[in-house]
Design an enzyme around this catalytic site. Sequence first.
Site, PDB file in Angstrom:
ATOM      1  N   SER A 213      -3.263  -9.418   7.309  1.00  0.00           N
ATOM      2  CA  SER A 213      -2.691  -8.090   7.455  1.00  0.00           C
ATOM      3  C   SER A 213      -2.045  -8.028   8.836  1.00  0.00           C
ATOM      4  O   SER A 213      -2.675  -8.348   9.846  1.00  0.00           O
ATOM      5  CB  SER A 213      -3.819  -7.056   7.326  1.00  0.00           C
TER       6      SER A 213
ATOM      7  N   ASP B 167       0.813  -1.218   0.000  1.00  0.00           N
ATOM      8  CA  ASP B 167       0.000   0.000   0.000  1.00  0.00           C
ATOM      9  C   ASP B 167       0.843   1.263   0.000  1.00  0.00           C
ATOM     10  O   ASP B 167       0.589   2.188  -0.775  1.00  0.00           O
ATOM     11  CB  ASP B 167      -0.944   0.019   1.209  1.00  0.00           C
TER      12      ASP B 167
HETATM   13  N1  ARG Z   1      -6.475  -3.520  16.291  1.00  0.00           N
HETATM   14  C1  ARG Z   1      -5.197  -2.984  16.649  1.00  0.00           C
HETATM   15  C2  ARG Z   1      -5.301  -1.510  16.876  1.00  0.00           C
HETATM   16  O1  ARG Z   1      -6.241  -0.912  16.477  1.00  0.00           O
HETATM   17  C3  ARG Z   1      -4.134  -3.349  15.642  1.00  0.00           C
HETATM   18  C4  ARG Z   1      -4.148  -2.558  14.382  1.00  0.00           C
HETATM   19  C5  ARG Z   1      -3.104  -3.019  13.441  1.00  0.00           C
HETATM   20  N2  ARG Z   1      -2.914  -2.055  12.402  1.00  0.00           N
HETATM   21  C6  ARG Z   1      -2.632  -2.364  11.135  1.00  0.00           C
HETATM   22  N3  ARG Z   1      -2.486  -1.365  10.307  1.00  0.00           N
HETATM   23  N4  ARG Z   1      -2.563  -3.591  10.704  1.00  0.00           N
HETATM   24  O2  ARG Z   1      -4.438  -0.936  17.489  1.00  0.00           O
END
Ligand code: ARG
Length: 413
Positions: free
Chosen positions: A174, A14
Amino acid sequence: MSDKVILAYSGGLDTSAAIRWLKENYKMDVVALTIDVGNEKDFTAIREKALNVGAVKAVVRDAKELFVKYFVWPALQADALYEGQYPLATALSRPLMAKLLADVAREEGAVAVAHGCTGKGNDQVRFDVGVQTLAPDLRIIAPAREWGMNREQTIAYAKKYGIPVPVTVSSPYSTDENLWGKSIECGVLEDPWNEPPEDIYTWTASPQKAPDQPEYAEITFDKGVPVSLDGEWLDGVSLIKRLNEKAGKHGVGRIDHLENRLVGIKSREIYEAPAASVLLKAHLALEAMTLSRLQLRFKERVAQEYADLIYNGLWFTSFHQDLAAYVQSTQRHVTGTVRVKFFKGSCQVVGRKSPKSLYNFALATYDKGDQFDQSASPGFIHIWGLPVKLQAQVQLLGEAEGPLKIVGPKEQE
Ligand code: ARG
């Protein structure tokens, strides 16, 4: 000369596509900023990739020490654990990244910053609110929130412009990682009924395959900050790295959470956070020994507020400053050593000691040496129970239903 934008660059699909997209759609020169918060990557390769893809400059900043000192340790001292489960690794890194984006924007005379977040997550909020607060004049651009491409379309876009598509893109997951933990989303995990497949885990051994012998670790804290592991004084970054390995080998630190995002979505999140899980547990154990009952009770409430403010992107606020002052004050005597035992995915506190311990053997013991004056208890109980007795006589005794009636199992009709 074109305007400059500083892009938070991870080296992934991305943000690589974003370099090209920003040039094309905003006619800006892109400076890629890659921030090392302990995400074990080849930063030289990432730099080169940014330049190959079209950045005018690629900057790498090692922010591991800053991250630990100003973000991870204060969160640990606060016992911050979002919804009782998530140690906040990603959430803690975002305000630091926002700060570095703003700093580099100043150094480079940029008019804008950019990041790769989509419009569905928490990270966009943390980045945007952080940057807006620190540098209100900077424009914030979030290509992935604007371009309206799904994953396949992004891959096609990358291929069209000769942007290398990493092999990891074939992985349906991801992920995001830093010293404090790793998060894994998407793919089969999006069905909350599915057990996470074993191959998503890269930091932790399967508890089933973990060593058959338990292993111990001893963590020493100084005013709530971990300073040594197994008797060896270590800087924070090294201590966390070592503990991630040691506990991870025993399968400690796997978290499966159905999480409430700030934007109102429930999302299934898997985390691996061996060091964070162990340190949060050990820190609480030492607090149990060095703080009074009232301090512990109130601190628990503060911990929840603290975790929420980190999660919700409110790092740079007066509210945070106030809570941090309280937390710092509570840590004055949180000094001592905690012993934990790792075994097949579990981490148990099995010992604690502190020069500031409020545990008093002479008061606690049932053996000889007991100094607790049991004859004082009836008087204490008399006064403690006084308002209870009084209220019951005036208001409760004689009621048909209520707490004074011991109600048995409902009789069958
Ligand atoms: N759910 C977690 C948070 O909001 C992890 C987010 C991970 N971010 C990512 N861009 N994959 O902090």
